[in-house]
Design a protein around this motif. Sequence first.
Motif, mmCIF file in Angstrom:
data_model
loop_
_atom_site.group_PDB
_atom_site.id
_atom_site.type_symbol
_atom_site.label_atom_id
_atom_site.label_comp_id
_atom_site.label_asym_id
_atom_site.label_seq_id
_atom_site.Cartn_x
_atom_site.Cartn_y
_atom_site.Cartn_z
ATOM 1 N N GLU A 265 -6.630 0.850 -7.317
ATOM 2 C CA GLU A 265 -6.734 2.260 -6.955
ATOM 3 C C GLU A 265 -8.216 2.577 -6.792
ATOM 4 O O GLU A 265 -9.001 2.410 -7.732
ATOM 5 C CB GLU A 265 -6.103 3.145 -8.027
ATOM 6 C CG GLU A 265 -5.892 4.582 -7.610
ATOM 7 C CD GLU A 265 -5.017 5.359 -8.580
ATOM 8 O OE1 GLU A 265 -4.756 6.548 -8.320
ATOM 9 O OE2 GLU A 265 -4.590 4.762 -9.596
ATOM 10 N N VAL B 14 0.859 -1.183 0.000
ATOM 11 C CA VAL B 14 0.000 0.000 0.000
ATOM 12 C C VAL B 14 0.896 1.233 0.000
ATOM 13 O O VAL B 14 1.754 1.384 0.879
ATOM 14 C CB VAL B 14 -0.949 0.028 1.207
ATOM 15 C CG1 VAL B 14 -1.883 1.247 1.106
ATOM 16 C CG2 VAL B 14 -1.772 -1.255 1.288
ATOM 17 N N ALA C 66 -2.636 0.290 -4.148
ATOM 18 C CA ALA C 66 -2.327 -0.978 -3.491
ATOM 19 C C ALA C 66 -2.063 -2.063 -4.531
ATOM 20 O O ALA C 66 -2.551 -1.998 -5.671
ATOM 21 C CB ALA C 66 -3.462 -1.405 -2.568
ATOM 22 N N VAL D 197 -8.599 -0.041 -1.706
ATOM 23 C CA VAL D 197 -7.299 0.190 -1.060
ATOM 24 C C VAL D 197 -7.461 0.244 0.451
ATOM 25 O O VAL D 197 -6.602 -0.236 1.201
ATOM 26 C CB VAL D 197 -6.651 1.484 -1.600
ATOM 27 C CG1 VAL D 197 -5.343 1.771 -0.862
ATOM 28 C CG2 VAL D 197 -6.394 1.360 -3.096
#
Length: 401
Positions: free
Chosen positions: A187, A150, A156, A191
């Motif tokens: 995205e 992340v 992520a 995330v």
Amino acid sequence: MWWIIIIGILIIAAAWVAVDFKLGRQHFIRTRMKRDYPVRESDIQLFSRGPDLFDTMFKEMKMATSSIHVLFYIVQDDHFGFRFMDLLMEKAREGLEVRLLMDQLGSFSVSKAKVRELEDAGVEVAFTQKVRLPYLFFSSQQRNHRKITVIDGVIAYMGGYNVGKEYIDENDKPELSPWRDYHLRIEGEGVHDLQTEFTIDWYRGSRKQIEDDPKYFPEPEKGLIKHRIFPTEGVNIEDFFREFLDEAKEEIIIGTPYFIPTPILMDALCRALDRGVDVSIIVPDNADHMIVKETAFPYFRKLLPKGAKVYQFLNGFYHAKLLVIDDHFCDIGTANFDQRSFFINLELNNLIYDKAFIGTLKKEIAKDMMESDLLSSEDLSNVSVMTKIKEKIGGAISILL
């Protein structure tokens, strides 16, 4: 007399292992934290080659401005692992919050000296799923198989790739190269769930609580793909997969390096074949562990006569973990289609409900099938004595493979 003593010791050891494993798993299931994330909307990019994945990931890590959180099952003590850790140290020296979490046994090759070097540079390092009392055997078997990155709380990554030179097609064993796997860049809303998963595992490994800090959870923008993050910890996944298999109307595709299903899932696959569903299974031709390839043979002997297609991937090592049901659902993550993933390991999957994404995935799967040989019932009808022995051994210890 001495052989009686040896047999007695072996019996006691076997009994201890069985009791340790049973009680350890029961204890973990009682004390685990159950998570049930809702359907999110994110933008998701599929990677099927390690070099492409890490080029993109490392570029975005270099551009990070606030935090980098990384969890990998395996970080290798090789030139690529050093490159990865050097990047983390570089960002920590710039003042970012950098945390590296690794599975204790999966990343055992990372030396104490390297950990000190990371920490001296400002990287917080922790190991998860440590071998400990009172359940030594169970804790040695339960691995954190997840892979999470992340970046700044807004980008992520998750999927099947670990960190090491073999994952960028530099394997010391030519038969296992190139490495075929699937990884996702996310995205959007999803995330937050991956950040939450990291913070939970970070607490387990470090005993430091960061889950409630809002700076790691900036307000996300919605993406175009509906999906759901699905963590598992030794329960749930078997029944979950069975429901999807039972819902299939036209097609089931399973990609896995290790095919060791439970009786419940085998029954679901047989029911699907009986009602006319096209079932395809992709596995590697070259195995990276002893016995696992042969352990799958008894299952294939039941499925092939019913019409299942089993593709043995020839172009390197097939490590992908995927499940596709018709054109409306797919699952990509860390869980293999085996009993270790179902009943022991900590796993992380992404359930994706998007026809366009599934179409993209199926194009990659078609490439996998083109680079595979079809297994036939005749191939398994006259196997060697050694293969039969491996099948029996694998069947006896299938949950540990």
